[in-house]
Design a protein around this motif. Structure first.
Motif, PDB file in Angstrom:
ATOM      1  N   GLN A  43      -9.915   2.790 -10.668  1.00  0.00           N
ATOM      2  CA  GLN A  43     -10.949   3.211  -9.727  1.00  0.00           C
ATOM      3  C   GLN A  43     -11.005   2.300  -8.506  1.00  0.00           C
ATOM      4  OE1 GLN A  43     -14.291   3.609 -12.697  1.00  0.00           O
ATOM      5  NE2 GLN A  43     -14.486   5.626 -11.747  1.00  0.00           N
ATOM      6  N   HIS A  44     -10.745   1.012  -8.693  1.00  0.00           N
ATOM      7  CA  HIS A  44     -10.701   0.099  -7.545  1.00  0.00           C
ATOM      8  C   HIS A  44      -9.480   0.397  -6.668  1.00  0.00           C
ATOM      9  CE1 HIS A  44     -14.137  -2.359  -8.408  1.00  0.00           C
ATOM     10  NE2 HIS A  44     -13.701  -2.684  -9.619  1.00  0.00           N
ATOM     11  N   LEU A  45      -8.325   0.585  -7.306  1.00  0.00           N
ATOM     12  CA  LEU A  45      -7.097   0.819  -6.537  1.00  0.00           C
ATOM     13  C   LEU A  45      -7.088   2.181  -5.855  1.00  0.00           C
ATOM     14  CD1 LEU A  45      -4.367  -0.651  -8.925  1.00  0.00           C
ATOM     15  CD2 LEU A  45      -5.157  -1.599  -6.760  1.00  0.00           C
ATOM     16  N   ASP A  46      -7.878   3.118  -6.374  1.00  0.00           N
ATOM     17  CA  ASP A  46      -7.903   4.457  -5.789  1.00  0.00           C
ATOM     18  C   ASP A  46      -8.382   4.426  -4.344  1.00  0.00           C
ATOM     19  OD1 ASP A  46      -7.384   7.203  -6.063  1.00  0.00           O
ATOM     20  OD2 ASP A  46      -9.511   7.632  -6.386  1.00  0.00           O
ATOM     21  N   GLN A  47      -9.096   3.379  -3.983  1.00  0.00           N
ATOM     22  CA  GLN A  47      -9.572   3.245  -2.600  1.00  0.00           C
ATOM     23  C   GLN A  47      -8.504   2.674  -1.672  1.00  0.00           C
ATOM     24  OE1 GLN A  47     -12.670   4.398  -2.110  1.00  0.00           O
ATOM     25  NE2 GLN A  47     -12.918   4.731  -4.310  1.00  0.00           N
ATOM     26  N   TRP A  48      -7.393   2.171  -2.241  1.00  0.00           N
ATOM     27  CA  TRP A  48      -6.419   1.441  -1.440  1.00  0.00           C
ATOM     28  C   TRP A  48      -5.075   2.165  -1.305  1.00  0.00           C
ATOM     29  CZ3 TRP A  48      -7.874  -2.639   1.352  1.00  0.00           C
ATOM     30  CH2 TRP A  48      -9.055  -3.264   1.000  1.00  0.00           C
ATOM     31  N   GLY A  49      -4.988   3.375  -1.812  1.00  0.00           N
ATOM     32  CA  GLY A  49      -3.750   4.125  -1.616  1.00  0.00           C
ATOM     33  C   GLY A  49      -3.631   4.615  -0.181  1.00  0.00           C
ATOM     34  N   MET A  50      -2.586   4.220   0.518  1.00  0.00           N
ATOM     35  CA  MET A  50      -2.467   4.552   1.941  1.00  0.00           C
ATOM     36  C   MET A  50      -1.150   5.258   2.249  1.00  0.00           C
ATOM     37  SD  MET A  50      -4.166   1.242   3.806  1.00  0.00           S
ATOM     38  CE  MET A  50      -5.817   0.690   3.370  1.00  0.00           C
ATOM     39  N   LEU A  51      -0.708   6.089   1.331  1.00  0.00           N
ATOM     40  CA  LEU A  51       0.504   6.852   1.604  1.00  0.00           C
ATOM     41  C   LEU A  51       0.309   7.807   2.775  1.00  0.00           C
ATOM     42  CD1 LEU A  51       1.686   7.710  -2.024  1.00  0.00           C
ATOM     43  CD2 LEU A  51       2.844   6.231  -0.379  1.00  0.00           C
ATOM     44  N   GLU A  52      -0.911   8.328   2.920  1.00  0.00           N
ATOM     45  CA  GLU A  52      -1.177   9.248   4.027  1.00  0.00           C
ATOM     46  C   GLU A  52      -1.023   8.544   5.369  1.00  0.00           C
ATOM     47  OE1 GLU A  52      -3.238   8.477   1.640  1.00  0.00           O
ATOM     48  OE2 GLU A  52      -3.795  10.255   0.479  1.00  0.00           O
ATOM     49  N   VAL A  53      -1.477   7.278   5.419  1.00  0.00           N
ATOM     50  CA  VAL A  53      -1.351   6.512   6.671  1.00  0.00           C
ATOM     51  C   VAL A  53       0.118   6.287   7.005  1.00  0.00           C
ATOM     52  CG1 VAL A  53      -1.919   4.331   7.797  1.00  0.00           C
ATOM     53  CG2 VAL A  53      -3.572   5.405   6.268  1.00  0.00           C
ATOM     54  N   TYR A  54       0.922   5.986   5.980  1.00  0.00           N
ATOM     55  CA  TYR A  54       2.351   5.772   6.214  1.00  0.00           C
ATOM     56  C   TYR A  54       3.009   7.058   6.702  1.00  0.00           C
ATOM     57  CZ  TYR A  54       7.211   4.493   5.442  1.00  0.00           C
ATOM     58  OH  TYR A  54       8.555   4.252   5.618  1.00  0.00           O
ATOM     59  N   LEU A  55       2.635   8.196   6.107  1.00  0.00           N
ATOM     60  CA  LEU A  55       3.209   9.470   6.533  1.00  0.00           C
ATOM     61  C   LEU A  55       2.839   9.790   7.977  1.00  0.00           C
ATOM     62  CD1 LEU A  55       4.821  12.000   5.788  1.00  0.00           C
ATOM     63  CD2 LEU A  55       2.691  13.021   4.959  1.00  0.00           C
ATOM     64  N   PHE A  96       0.796  -1.222   0.000  1.00  0.00           N
ATOM     65  CA  PHE A  96       0.000   0.000   0.000  1.00  0.00           C
ATOM     66  C   PHE A  96       0.833   1.278   0.000  1.00  0.00           C
ATOM     67  CE2 PHE A  96      -2.807  -3.121   2.254  1.00  0.00           C
ATOM     68  CZ  PHE A  96      -3.647  -3.322   1.174  1.00  0.00           C
ATOM     69  N   ALA A  97       2.132   1.179   0.265  1.00  0.00           N
ATOM     70  CA  ALA A  97       2.985   2.364   0.227  1.00  0.00           C
ATOM     71  C   ALA A  97       3.883   2.403  -1.000  1.00  0.00           C
ATOM     72  CB  ALA A  97       3.846   2.441   1.493  1.00  0.00           C
ATOM     73  N   ILE A  98       4.028   1.262  -1.695  1.00  0.00           N
ATOM     74  CA  ILE A  98       4.915   1.231  -2.870  1.00  0.00           C
ATOM     75  C   ILE A  98       4.175   0.720  -4.106  1.00  0.00           C
ATOM     76  CG2 ILE A  98       7.027   0.283  -3.855  1.00  0.00           C
ATOM     77  CD1 ILE A  98       8.202   0.103  -1.081  1.00  0.00           C
ATOM     78  N   MET A  99       3.661  -0.522  -4.041  1.00  0.00           N
ATOM     79  CA  MET A  99       3.117  -1.164  -5.234  1.00  0.00           C
ATOM     80  C   MET A  99       1.814  -0.532  -5.701  1.00  0.00           C
ATOM     81  SD  MET A  99       5.468  -3.180  -5.916  1.00  0.00           S
ATOM     82  CE  MET A  99       4.638  -3.877  -7.340  1.00  0.00           C
ATOM     83  N   VAL A 100       0.880  -0.313  -4.781  1.00  0.00           N
ATOM     84  CA  VAL A 100      -0.420   0.244  -5.174  1.00  0.00           C
ATOM     85  C   VAL A 100      -0.284   1.662  -5.725  1.00  0.00           C
ATOM     86  CG1 VAL A 100      -2.669   0.996  -4.317  1.00  0.00           C
ATOM     87  CG2 VAL A 100      -1.786  -1.252  -3.690  1.00  0.00           C
ATOM     88  N   PRO A 101       0.451   2.585  -5.064  1.00  0.00           N
ATOM     89  CA  PRO A 101       0.625   3.913  -5.671  1.00  0.00           C
ATOM     90  C   PRO A 101       1.289   3.870  -7.039  1.00  0.00           C
ATOM     91  CG  PRO A 101       1.237   3.975  -3.356  1.00  0.00           C
ATOM     92  CD  PRO A 101       1.035   2.531  -3.698  1.00  0.00           C
ATOM     93  N   LEU A 102       2.280   2.979  -7.202  1.00  0.00           N
ATOM     94  CA  LEU A 102       2.942   2.851  -8.499  1.00  0.00           C
ATOM     95  C   LEU A 102       1.961   2.380  -9.566  1.00  0.00           C
ATOM     96  CD1 LEU A 102       5.415   2.737 -10.362  1.00  0.00           C
ATOM     97  CD2 LEU A 102       5.876   0.440  -9.465  1.00  0.00           C
ATOM     98  N   LEU A 103       1.197   1.344  -9.255  1.00  0.00           N
ATOM     99  CA  LEU A 103       0.248   0.807 -10.229  1.00  0.00           C
ATOM    100  C   LEU A 103      -0.851   1.819 -10.540  1.00  0.00           C
ATOM    101  CD1 LEU A 103      -0.468  -1.610 -11.941  1.00  0.00           C
ATOM    102  CD2 LEU A 103      -1.689  -2.594  -9.986  1.00  0.00           C
ATOM    103  N   LYS A 104      -1.316   2.545  -9.519  1.00  0.00           N
ATOM    104  CA  LYS A 104      -2.328   3.565  -9.738  1.00  0.00           C
ATOM    105  C   LYS A 104      -1.848   4.626 -10.723  1.00  0.00           C
ATOM    106  CE  LYS A 104      -4.214   5.852  -6.579  1.00  0.00           C
ATOM    107  NZ  LYS A 104      -4.440   6.613  -5.327  1.00  0.00           N
TER     108      LYS A 104
END
Length: 216
Positions: A141-153, A105-113
Motif C-alpha cells: 500500500q505504501h509502494l502503490d503511491q510511488w509507481g511512476m511508469l505512467e510518468v516514464y511513458l 520508480f520505473a523498474i524496482m518499485v513496480p517489480l517489488l509492488k
C-alpha cells in the motif's frame, strides 16, 4: 479453548469514526456517514483477480525491460533504448539523481509492488498464513503511491515528438509491453479490495495463532 470471534467493527481512516462493519454483497462501495470518505470498495474474487493481474504484470516486466522501447535511426545508424540504458545514459550525462529515480520508480518499485501483491493475493487465495502477510500488505500500500511508469511513458512520448524532426523513430516491443504493464498495474490497483484483504489477513493470523496454541 474458545475460538476468537472476528472483529465486526471498522474505523474510518479519515475521521476515525468507529462503526459496525456492513454486510457487503457483490460490487458495492461503502462511504463513511460522518465525512463521506470511501471505506470499502468491494470486488468479487478480489484475491484471485489481484493474483492473476500480479502474475501478468511480472510476465510483462520482462519484455518491458529487456526489449527496446525506442529505436532511433539517424544517417543510417540505429540506436536502441531500453529503460535501463536510458537510465545509464542519464548517469553518464551527469544526471545521477535522475538516473537513480528512473531505476527506482520505473523498474524496482513496480517489480517489488507486483511481487508483494502476488505474495499476499496468493496467500489469501490458498487460505495459507504465510509469514509477513501484514508487513507485505502494508508495504504494498505504501509502494502503490510511488509507481511512476505512467510518468516514464509520458517522457518517452515527449521525446518522440522532439526527435521525430531529426531522426526516424521506431517504437519497439518494449514500448508496447510497457503500455500493457501500465494498464495491468492500474487495473490491479483499482480491483484491489484493501478492506477485504486486511480482514482476511487478520482471520488467517488469528487461525494461525489458535493452531499454534493447540499444537503446544
Amino acid at each position: 479453548m474458545t475460538e476468537a470471534v472476528p472483529d465486526s467493527r471498522i474505523a474510518c481512516h479519515e475521521c476515525d469514526l468507529l462503526m459496525q462493519r456492513p454486510e457487503i454483497h457483490g460490487d458495492q462501495v461503502v462511504h463513511c456517514p460522518r465525512c463521506g470518505s470511501r471505506l470499502i470498495s468491494s470486488h468479487p474474487n478480489s484475491a484471485e483477480r489481484s493474483l492473476a493481474l500480479a502474475l501478468a504484470g511480472l510476465i510483462l516486466l520482462v519484455p518491458a525491460n529487456l526489449f527496446p522501447v525506442l529505436t532511433l535511426e539517424v544517417l543510417g545508424r540505429e540506436q536502441q533504448q531500453t529503460i535501463f540504458s536510458s537510465a545509464m545514459a542519464l548517469y553518464q550525462d551527469g544526471l545521477a539523481l535522475v538516473a537513480l529515480a528512473v531505476l527506482l520508480f520505473a523498474i524496482m518499485v513496480p517489480l517489488l509492488k507486483l511481487v508483494l501483491l502476488a505474495y499476499v493475493a496468493g496467500a489469501l487465495h490458498l487460505q495459507t498464513p504465510w509469514p509477513g502477510l501484514s508487513l507485505a500488505m502494508r508495504s504494498y500500500q505504501h509502494l502503490d503511491q510511488w509507481g511512476m511508469l505512467e510518468v516514464y511513458l509520458i517522457a518517452v512520448l515527449v521525446s518522440v515528438v522532439k526527435l521525430v524532426d531529426i531522426a526516424t523513430v521506431h517504437p519497439g516491443l518494449g514500448l508496447y509491453s510497457l503500455s500493457a504493464l501500465i494498464a495491468v498495474t492500474t487495473l490491479s490497483s483499482s480491483q484491489l479490495d484493501p478492506d477485504l484483504f486486511w480482514h482476511q489477513i487478520d482471520d488467517l493470523n488469528k487461525s494461525s495463532l489458535v493452531q499454534e496454541t493447540f499444537d503446544e
